[in-house]
Design an enzyme around this catalytic site. Sequence first.
Site, mmCIF file in Angstrom:
data_model
loop_
_atom_site.group_PDB
_atom_site.id
_atom_site.type_symbol
_atom_site.label_atom_id
_atom_site.label_comp_id
_atom_site.label_asym_id
_atom_site.label_seq_id
_atom_site.Cartn_x
_atom_site.Cartn_y
_atom_site.Cartn_z
ATOM 1 N N ASP A 113 39.854 -5.127 1.167
ATOM 2 C CA ASP A 113 38.644 -5.890 0.836
ATOM 3 C C ASP A 113 38.105 -5.447 -0.523
ATOM 4 O O ASP A 113 37.724 -6.262 -1.362
ATOM 5 C CB ASP A 113 37.584 -5.767 1.938
ATOM 6 C CG ASP A 113 37.315 -4.339 2.388
ATOM 7 O OD1 ASP A 113 38.085 -3.423 2.019
ATOM 8 O OD2 ASP A 113 36.321 -4.128 3.111
ATOM 9 N N ASP A 127 50.258 -11.374 -0.073
ATOM 10 C CA ASP A 127 50.200 -12.829 -0.181
ATOM 11 C C ASP A 127 48.846 -13.243 -0.747
ATOM 12 O O ASP A 127 48.754 -14.032 -1.693
ATOM 13 C CB ASP A 127 50.419 -13.458 1.202
ATOM 14 C CG ASP A 127 50.314 -14.972 1.160
ATOM 15 O OD1 ASP A 127 50.895 -15.575 0.244
ATOM 16 O OD2 ASP A 127 49.642 -15.548 2.044
ATOM 17 N N ASP A 167 47.783 -14.383 -4.951
ATOM 18 C CA ASP A 167 47.156 -15.653 -5.332
ATOM 19 C C ASP A 167 45.888 -15.380 -6.134
ATOM 20 O O ASP A 167 45.613 -16.053 -7.134
ATOM 21 C CB ASP A 167 46.782 -16.483 -4.084
ATOM 22 C CG ASP A 167 47.834 -17.539 -3.760
ATOM 23 O OD1 ASP A 167 49.018 -17.292 -4.050
ATOM 24 O OD2 ASP A 167 47.469 -18.597 -3.209
HETATM 25 C C1 IPM Z 1 54.052 -17.289 -0.896
HETATM 26 C C2 IPM Z 1 53.717 -18.423 0.024
HETATM 27 C C3 IPM Z 1 54.501 -18.238 1.317
HETATM 28 C C4 IPM Z 1 54.048 -16.944 1.937
HETATM 29 C C5 IPM Z 1 54.375 -19.406 2.304
HETATM 30 C C6 IPM Z 1 54.743 -20.723 1.673
HETATM 31 C C7 IPM Z 1 55.185 -19.169 3.548
HETATM 32 O O1 IPM Z 1 52.352 -18.490 0.239
HETATM 33 O O2 IPM Z 1 55.231 -17.141 -1.262
HETATM 34 O O3 IPM Z 1 53.142 -16.554 -1.267
HETATM 35 O O4 IPM Z 1 53.033 -16.915 2.651
HETATM 36 O O5 IPM Z 1 54.717 -15.936 1.720
HETATM 37 MG MG MG Z 2 51.217 -17.141 -0.956
#
Ligand code: IPM
Ligand code: MG
Length: 354
Positions: A220, A244, A248
Amino acid sequence: MKIAVLPGDGIGPEIVAQAVKVLDALRREGLNIELEQAPIGGAGYDAAGDPLPQTTLDLARAADAVLLGAVGGPQYDQLDRPLRPERGLLRIRKELNLFANLRPALLYPELASASTLKPEVVAGLDIMIVRELTGDIYFGQPRGIEMRGGERVGFNTMVYAESEVRRVAKVAFDISMKRGRKLCSVEKANVLECSELWKEVVIEVGRQYPEVELSHMYVDNAAMQLVRNPKQFDVIVTGNIFGDILSDEASMLSGSIGMLPSASLDLRNKGMYEPIHGSAPDIAGRDVANPLATMLSLGMMFRYTFADAAIADRIDGAVKRVIAQGLRTADIWTQGCERVSCSAMGDAVVGALG
Ligand code: IPM
Ligand code: MG
């Protein structure tokens, strides 16, 4: 060099086609590159009723490296879970044992204004996230949805064996040694036993890397620090689900998710290379997608799997050059720049290879 090319769905085919132009140019120079294409994701389902057809998996196994576009699309959302495009991606990662996912977040100075953060916060940003990719709650058993006491209950299991933590920690320490020698391990050890073990094992591995300054951060706090002061990070190592999410977040620091490549490596540096963005079905087939993340993924392929830094540098350099020339796809376009299509951007990169 045998490369399996898996374009996938949505914008996947158009962005991969641009990277193939680069490979064709290298081939014309005499580089011995063999390419073979196969469907994955929704395209795999359409072709063979399976998001990872056996022939595709066999091809990927036989190749030295895999170039992947993206998978997924709204037309596949109603399929049974095992048939969904994402499952194809998760399975190929698992089947090829691609446990170390390298996700750099790097800001090109010319794109500082494309970030939603203040330029002074992100200028000079250069982070490498090492995400564990074949374990954790993504694959843990038991998992499911079942009736308990008259209501539906959904459950998944967060699980890491120490060997899994150790091998990805080693990769992260090795990368740290080649960069700023600063590694931050991200977990949630204040709440989760799985994270407690993660942290212990990372500390153990760290004893073999006394030159690397190791720190630990709860996920967090890491999410907050990434937007507060991202430049405090050099290399981050973390589990599958945290990685993940954080990758992002980190991608947005650099302005556009359309710019960021990734490498997923096994123990012997065989790898699958893909942009970290998705299949963007809303713009698919319109020749407006940004192919640069795929180009940079190709660069990573030469750097990590083929250990050819010269070609990797040429590809990375070509991307830098087209950005410096002011060429922009729609996602990174700003006033005063030249707006170009996906294929025009691909041609420009080929032209800038030098
Ligand atoms: C990523 C994507 C994948 C993940 C999905 C599409 C399964 O979000 O490569 O980050 O969660 O790993
Ligand atoms: Mg992802």
